[in-house]
Motif scaffolding. Structure first.
Motif, PDB file in Angstrom:
ATOM      1  N   MET A  37       0.837  -1.207   0.000  1.00 45.73           N
ATOM      2  CA  MET A  37       0.000   0.000   0.000  1.00 45.73           C
ATOM      3  C   MET A  37       0.871   1.256   0.000  1.00 45.73           C
ATOM      4  N   ALA A  38       1.960   1.239   0.721  1.00 39.82           N
ATOM      5  CA  ALA A  38       2.872   2.386   0.716  1.00 39.82           C
ATOM      6  C   ALA A  38       3.418   2.622  -0.692  1.00 39.82           C
ATOM      7  N   ALA A  39       3.795   1.553  -1.366  1.00 43.16           N
ATOM      8  CA  ALA A  39       4.314   1.672  -2.731  1.00 43.16           C
ATOM      9  C   ALA A  39       3.241   2.204  -3.675  1.00 43.16           C
ATOM     10  N   ARG A  40       1.994   1.786  -3.492  1.00 44.86           N
ATOM     11  CA  ARG A  40       0.902   2.290  -4.341  1.00 44.86           C
ATOM     12  C   ARG A  40       0.721   3.789  -4.170  1.00 44.86           C
ATOM     13  N   LEU A  41       0.754   4.255  -2.926  1.00 46.13           N
ATOM     14  CA  LEU A  41       0.609   5.692  -2.694  1.00 46.13           C
ATOM     15  C   LEU A  41       1.756   6.459  -3.354  1.00 46.13           C
ATOM     16  N   LEU A  42       2.945   5.942  -3.202  1.00 43.01           N
ATOM     17  CA  LEU A  42       4.114   6.569  -3.818  1.00 43.01           C
ATOM     18  C   LEU A  42       3.963   6.584  -5.338  1.00 43.01           C
ATOM     19  N   ASP A  43       3.584   5.452  -5.924  1.00 41.86           N
ATOM     20  CA  ASP A  43       3.388   5.359  -7.375  1.00 41.86           C
ATOM     21  C   ASP A  43       2.286   6.293  -7.864  1.00 41.86           C
ATOM     22  N   ASP A  44       1.268   6.511  -7.026  1.00 46.44           N
ATOM     23  CA  ASP A  44       0.156   7.394  -7.389  1.00 46.44           C
ATOM     24  C   ASP A  44       0.509   8.876  -7.237  1.00 46.44           C
ATOM     25  N   GLY A  45       1.710   9.163  -6.754  1.00 46.54           N
ATOM     26  CA  GLY A  45       2.143  10.544  -6.634  1.00 46.54           C
ATOM     27  C   GLY A  45       1.668  11.263  -5.389  1.00 46.54           C
ATOM     28  N   VAL A  46       1.165  10.513  -4.413  1.00 48.36           N
ATOM     29  CA  VAL A  46       0.772  11.127  -3.147  1.00 48.36           C
ATOM     30  C   VAL A  46       2.054  11.522  -2.413  1.00 48.36           C
ATOM     31  N   ALA A  47       2.105  12.756  -1.940  1.00 50.91           N
ATOM     32  CA  ALA A  47       3.337  13.282  -1.335  1.00 50.91           C
ATOM     33  C   ALA A  47       3.140  13.505   0.162  1.00 50.91           C
ATOM     34  N   ILE A  48       3.150  12.423   0.923  1.00 52.01           N
ATOM     35  CA  ILE A  48       2.927  12.517   2.371  1.00 52.01           C
ATOM     36  C   ILE A  48       4.099  13.246   3.025  1.00 52.01           C
ATOM     37  N   GLN A  49       3.752  14.244   3.843  1.00 55.38           N
ATOM     38  CA  GLN A  49       4.765  15.033   4.539  1.00 55.38           C
ATOM     39  C   GLN A  49       4.850  14.717   6.028  1.00 55.38           C
ATOM     40  N   ARG A  50       3.773  14.168   6.589  1.00 57.00           N
ATOM     41  CA  ARG A  50       3.738  13.897   8.035  1.00 57.00           C
ATOM     42  C   ARG A  50       2.912  12.635   8.259  1.00 57.00           C
ATOM     43  N   SER A  71      10.333   8.283   3.189  1.00 60.45           N
ATOM     44  CA  SER A  71      11.559   8.789   3.832  1.00 60.45           C
ATOM     45  C   SER A  71      11.277   9.901   4.834  1.00 60.45           C
ATOM     46  N   ILE A  72      10.286   9.647   5.685  1.00 60.94           N
ATOM     47  CA  ILE A  72       9.954  10.589   6.753  1.00 60.94           C
ATOM     48  C   ILE A  72       9.766   9.807   8.051  1.00 60.94           C
ATOM     49  N   PRO A  73       9.886  10.467   9.196  1.00 59.94           N
ATOM     50  CA  PRO A  73       9.696   9.764  10.469  1.00 59.94           C
ATOM     51  C   PRO A  73       8.212   9.591  10.806  1.00 59.94           C
ATOM     52  N   VAL A  74       7.952   8.734  11.757  1.00 58.30           N
ATOM     53  CA  VAL A  74       6.605   8.547  12.308  1.00 58.30           C
ATOM     54  C   VAL A  74       6.546   9.270  13.645  1.00 58.30           C
ATOM     55  N   ILE A  75       5.470   9.986  13.847  1.00 58.67           N
ATOM     56  CA  ILE A  75       5.202  10.606  15.145  1.00 58.67           C
ATOM     57  C   ILE A  75       4.139   9.755  15.832  1.00 58.67           C
ATOM     58  N   GLU A  76       4.427   9.268  17.031  1.00 61.13           N
ATOM     59  CA  GLU A  76       3.456   8.470  17.775  1.00 61.13           C
ATOM     60  C   GLU A  76       2.528   9.385  18.551  1.00 61.13           C
ATOM     61  N   GLU A  77       1.247   8.991  18.581  1.00 60.45           N
ATOM     62  CA  GLU A  77       0.241   9.755  19.318  1.00 60.45           C
ATOM     63  C   GLU A  77      -0.630   8.778  20.105  1.00 60.45           C
TER      64      GLU A  77
END
Length: 159
Positions: A37-50, A71-77
């Motif tokens: 699913m992460a690869a699909r989002l990347l392939d679809d051009g979704v640019a997650i920042q957080r 290539s971004i960190p995870v913030i736990e909540e």
């Protein structure tokens, strides 16, 4: 305009007796689906920042796959563990304004309810599903019920 991705954790392992719910890991399918699913989002051009994740092991493991792909960190909540729709949207409304595309990783039924409250869309939300929502606000604190619209629901089964 902001984009909020609401993600349900990947499939978890129920076979470990005596393990607290919070500590359940992903099972084999979950370990396969999350990076796909992460690869699909990347392939679809979704640019997650957080990426903000529940502290539960299965949610954090899912979030880690998205984080690795982008290539971004995870913030736990802590508040995202077994959160209500209202709590999920409160976490989203606290995001920093320099972030335009954010992902929250959590659990059902909260994620399904949050999508419905934000967009009015009632969707089936299987494990590892990601609802991509456009939020018609200039600033995250402006996020309120009905301020979003569903752009796309991605599930592992529709690849």
């Amino acid at each position: 305009m902001k984009t909020l991705l609401l993600a349900r954790h990947a499939k978890s392992d129920w076979g470990l007796h005596g393990l607290a719910d919070h500590d359940r890991p992903l099972n084999g399918r979950g370990r396969r689906d999350a990076p796909a699913m992460a690869a699909r989002l990347l392939d679809d051009g979704v640019a997650i920042q957080r990426i903000v994740s529940s502290t539960a092991v299965r949610a954090r493991s899912t979030a880690d796959e998205y984080a690795a792909a982008f290539s971004i960190p995870v913030i736990e909540e802590d508040a995202l563990y077994a959160a209500s729709a209202r709590t999920i949207l409160e976490v989203a409304s606290a995001l920093p304004d320099e972030v335009d595309v954010a992902m929250l990783v959590g659990h059902n039924p909260g994620m399904t309810d949050a999508v419905a409250e934000l967009t009015g869309a009632f969707v089936e939300f299987p494990t590892c599903a990601v609802a991509e929502c456009a939020v018609d606000v200039g600033s995250w604190p402006e996020l309120i019920e009905g301020s979003g619209r569903m752009l796309r629901l991605r599930t592992p089964g529709d690849a």
